[in-house]
Design an enzyme around this catalytic site. Structure first.
Site, PDB file in Angstrom:
ATOM      1  N   GLY A 147       6.100   6.265  11.062  1.00  0.00           N
ATOM      2  CA  GLY A 147       5.916   5.544   9.809  1.00  0.00           C
ATOM      3  C   GLY A 147       6.113   4.055   9.967  1.00  0.00           C
TER       4      GLY A 147
ATOM      5  N   ASP B 138       4.346  -5.792  12.171  1.00  0.00           N
ATOM      6  CA  ASP B 138       4.936  -6.281  10.922  1.00  0.00           C
ATOM      7  C   ASP B 138       6.442  -6.460  11.053  1.00  0.00           C
ATOM      8  OD1 ASP B 138       2.466  -6.322   9.647  1.00  0.00           O
ATOM      9  OD2 ASP B 138       2.656  -4.250   8.973  1.00  0.00           O
TER      10      ASP B 138
ATOM     11  N   ASN C  21       0.826  -1.204   0.000  1.00  0.00           N
ATOM     12  CA  ASN C  21       0.000   0.000   0.000  1.00  0.00           C
ATOM     13  C   ASN C  21       0.860   1.253   0.000  1.00  0.00           C
ATOM     14  OD1 ASN C  21      -2.501  -1.412   0.287  1.00  0.00           O
ATOM     15  ND2 ASN C  21      -2.243  -1.493   2.510  1.00  0.00           N
TER      16      ASN C  21
END
Length: 302
Positions: free
Chosen positions: A283, A247, A10
């Site tokens: 981020g 992640d 994404n």
């Protein structure tokens, strides 16, 4: 050591605000940032930076975002020959709001990720068979994930599965999963157990999973392996942004599991350290640390 990551990619669009808005509320005064994201892409970048030779299978749109993503993955040192452009749709987009405590809420517009079909796995099964580990999530169609897992198991390749966002998982998929990574809520939801992640992990192990790892945020992580049970406390850091922490953890597990073919305390501590470092920066992918940074961090905290 080769890790093939199969999943979503994404473009992340961030709004950093004082507090997350309530339903119907508008919050002003935020700042904006754009970055590469998607659970598959985040985990692929993490595995690459943390020491694996990574091949990334994903789908992007035939748009400028898709071209930028492919160039980015090449710059990260990944093999990109299994990234497919889907005509007639946009690349995946995630809209993310982050408050001053680092908590977040996310809305995902999957776009090309929805068109990652079983045919693309079939076309590229050689890449899977040549891997030590495949790492997958739940932002692409479930049938595609199962197809990849079947090919991997037939070839003796280890399967690491992070079914997030949480989705229905059948017994056949559980039995093909060597390492299942879930957070506390996901673990209890999948096992249909209320509130007790230890009990829930045991239920999932009984379904045929090799090792169940439960991430617990600031409380650390828990793992139930074929031979052992581990509770690993978190490394204490000043959190700036928790986006991508899970992640990063998954990528680290895939790397260390690929090397050792087992989950031990050192593997869990390495993944926890990598995840801790990731929350100290803003981020998803920009915050993912490199292997040498993680090893230095562990050494300074020991």
């Amino acid at each position: 050591m080769k890790v093939t990551v199969i999943g979503s990619s994404n473009i992340d669009m961030f709004s950093y605000v004082e507090s997350l808005p309530l339903v119907g509320e508008t919050v002003g005064g935020g700042s904006f940032k754009q970055a590469f994201g998607g659970k598959g892409a985040n985990q692929a970048v993490a595995a690459s930076r943390l020491g694996a030779e990574v091949s990334f299978m994903t789908t992007v749109g035939e748009d400028s975002y898709g071209d930028r993503q492919i160039s980015h993955f090449e710059e990260e040192g990944m093999e990109t020959d299994c990234i497919f452009k889907v005509a007639g749709t946009h690349s995946g987009i995630a809209l993310i709001m982050v408050d001053k405590q680092g908590e977040n809420c996310i809305s995902v517009c999957p776009g090309a990720n929805l068109y990652f079909g079983e045919d693309l796995i079939e076309m590229n099964q050689k890449k899977i068979r040549q891997s030590d580990v495949i790492l997958m999530q739940a932002e692409i169609p479930y049938a595609t994930v199962k197809k990849a897992a079947k090919i991997a198991k037939d070839a003796g390749v280890k399967v690491v599965y992070n079914p997030a966002p949480v989705c229905a998982v059948d017994d056949e998929m559980y039995a093909m999963t060597d390492v299942l990574i879930v957070n506390e809520r996901e673990c209890c939801q999948l096992a249909e157990v209320s509130g007790n992640y230890n009990e829930a992990a045991a239920v999932l192990r009984d379904k045929g999973v090799g090792t169940v790892i439960v991430t617990l945020g600031s409380k650390g992580c828990y793992a139930l392996t074929p031979d052992s049970e581990y509770s690993i406390p978190s490394y204490k850091v000043a959190a700036v942004d928790t986006v991508g922490a899970g992640d990063t953890f998954c990528g680290a597990i895939a790397v260390e599991f690929g090397k050792k073919k087992e989950i031990d305390r050192a593997t869990l501590m390495f993944a926890s350290a990598a995840s801790a470092l990731s929350v100290t920066k803003q981020g998803a992918q920009p915050s993912i640390p490199y292997r040498e940074d993680v090893l230095t961090f562990i050494e300074t905290r020991s």
